[in-house]
Design an enzyme around this catalytic site. Structure first.
Site, PDB file in Angstrom:
ATOM      1  CG  ASP A 116      -7.071 -29.726  28.926  1.00 26.88           C
ATOM      2  OD1 ASP A 116      -5.958 -29.155  28.830  1.00 26.88           O
ATOM      3  OD2 ASP A 116      -7.598 -30.319  27.979  1.00 26.88           O
TER       4      ASP A 116
ATOM      5  NE  ARG B  92     -17.213 -29.095  23.978  1.00 26.52           N
ATOM      6  CZ  ARG B  92     -16.013 -29.338  23.480  1.00 26.52           C
ATOM      7  NH1 ARG B  92     -15.467 -30.530  23.641  1.00 26.52           N
ATOM      8  NH2 ARG B  92     -15.341 -28.418  22.825  1.00 26.52           N
TER       9      ARG B  92
ATOM     10  CE1 TYR C 152      -1.081 -29.187  23.299  1.00 31.94           C
ATOM     11  CE2 TYR C 152      -0.043 -30.526  24.999  1.00 31.94           C
ATOM     12  CZ  TYR C 152      -0.885 -30.410  23.897  1.00 31.94           C
ATOM     13  OH  TYR C 152      -1.508 -31.537  23.394  1.00 31.94           O
TER      14      TYR C 152
ATOM     15  NE  ARG D 265     -14.340 -34.388  21.598  1.00 32.00           N
ATOM     16  CZ  ARG D 265     -13.481 -34.008  20.652  1.00 32.00           C
ATOM     17  NH1 ARG D 265     -13.891 -33.200  19.685  1.00 32.00           N
ATOM     18  NH2 ARG D 265     -12.231 -34.430  20.667  1.00 32.00           N
TER      19      ARG D 265
ATOM     20  NE  ARG E 282      -8.019 -37.747  24.624  1.00 29.73           N
ATOM     21  CZ  ARG E 282      -7.353 -38.014  23.501  1.00 29.73           C
ATOM     22  NH1 ARG E 282      -7.858 -38.847  22.596  1.00 29.73           N
ATOM     23  NH2 ARG E 282      -6.197 -37.438  23.254  1.00 29.73           N
TER      24      ARG E 282
END
Length: 367
Positions: A85, A48, A162, A39, A35
């Site tokens: 992702d 974003r 998921y 963010r 990552r």
């Protein structure tokens, strides 16, 4: 260059990451961070906001390229990793990925029946996942040989979690009960997902990715017997069946890294899988990992991500501890180690502390 053509070959200016994965001598231990594009960077937040959503950014090759390159402009990292992702594959299989603010990823059509499994098929990489391979080609072009590019996928078990749960989970009750009550159905699901992961990683490699990582994020939630049946079995298939290219080709062979949270009990088995490297989390001592794998694979990891909340002097101390621990377990040699966090970064981490970490790795590991 056509959108999905392989990126042009450029001599790498910094190849220490690939050399470390091959357990060859390097001038210092390479470092990249899971990552690293995210963010915690204000420029990421601005991109974003302009894109409107995470998926709008991830599905736009130019924006995915921009976000991939942002941390490289700030820090002397030794590899770039594709901004994407892990859930792109089940999304392309028709499950309908979307994100809920504060809750994370969800699927509109989770797996709930045998018929749902029977409808699954390997996506067409040139159609449903073209935006990913276009992003890979674009990033390779823009990197222009500065550092290698890593492509990635979720592991079959993690993707299945998921797909069956419909999103994140506290106890994985749906997917575990499927595995326990109907193992044949679970294996049918994992087989088609594994076929998809192999095709997906190979498409990224052909588009220009120079190394590949599989994230087995939820393998550690399984008991040992279930891990070997429902996760390790499919990681081995990937390691054995995934085309890596030719050692003698200009691009060389793309090494495969198997990373998992909670995989410390299985290091010997992962090292025997056929992968070139094993990534470990912060609960594994690097020296112990090096001893147990016996030089069969490179080791990637494994600073506790929470260390980045500490002050730079504490970060430097912990970096030194990890580097020395690996060398102590590797006969005094630092070769075959890629420095990384034991998992991904968090949005409220300081870029200044990331800079301190990268500088410490390079300074303290200089040969």
């Amino acid at each position: 260059m056509t959108a999905n053509a392989p990126a042009p070959t450029s001599a790498l200016q910094n190849d220490r990451f690939l050399r470390a994965l091959r357990r060859e001598p390097v001038d210092r231990t390479p470092v990249w961070l899971m990552r690293q594009a995210g963010r915690y960077l204000p420029e990421y937040r601005a991109t974003r906001a302009a894109a409107g959503s995470f998926l709008a950014m991830a599905k736009n090759p130019e924006l995915a390229c921009e976000v991939t390159l942002q941390p490289l402009r700030r820090f002397p990292l030794d590899a770039a990793i594709l901004f994407s992702d892990i859930l792109t594959v089940p999304d392309a299989m028709g499950l309908g990925l979307y994100f809920v603010e504060g809750e994370g990823p969800k699927f509109e059509h989770p797996i709930r029946s045998h018929d749902d499994i029977a409808r699954l098929a390997v996506p067409d990489m040139g159609r449903e996942l073209r935006y990913v391979t276009d992003a890979v080609s674009t990033i390779r072009r823009e990197l222009d040989g500065s550092v290698p590019l890593i492509g990635f996928s979720g592991s079959p078990w993690t993707l299945a979690c998921y797909m069956v749960e419909g999103g994140g989970s506290d106890n994985y009750s749906k997917v575990k009960s499927l595995a326990l009550n109907d193992p044949a159905a679970m294996h049918r699901l994992l087989e088609v997902v594994t076929d998809s992961v192999i095709a997906y990683l190979d498409a990224q490699r052909q588009a220009g990715a120079q190394a590949l990582q599989v994230f087995d994020t939820w393998g550690g939630v399984l008991s040992p017997a279930m891990y070997r049946e429902f996760s390790l079995r499919y990681l081995k298939r990937i390691a054995q069946e995934l085309p890596r290219g030719d050692d003698h080709a200009p691009e060389g062979r793309a090494p495969l890294i198997l990373f998992g949270k909670g995989n410390g009990a299985y290091l010997e088995e992962l090292a025997a899988s056929g992968a070139e490297a094993v990534g470990v989390d912060w609960t594994v001592e690097l020296g112990n990992a090096a001893r147990r794998t016996g030089g069969k694979v490179a080791i990637q990891g494994n600073l506790d991500p929470v260390t980045l909340y500490a002050q730079p002097d504490a970060i430097r101390r912990e970096v030194g501890r990890a580097l020395d621990d690996y060398a102590a377990g590797n006969g005094g040699s630092r070769e075959g180690h890629v420095f990384n966090l034991g998992h991904g970064m968090s949005p409220d981490m300081s870029p200044d502390h990331v800079a301190a970490l990268v500088a410490a790795v390079h300074e303290l590991s200089a040969r």
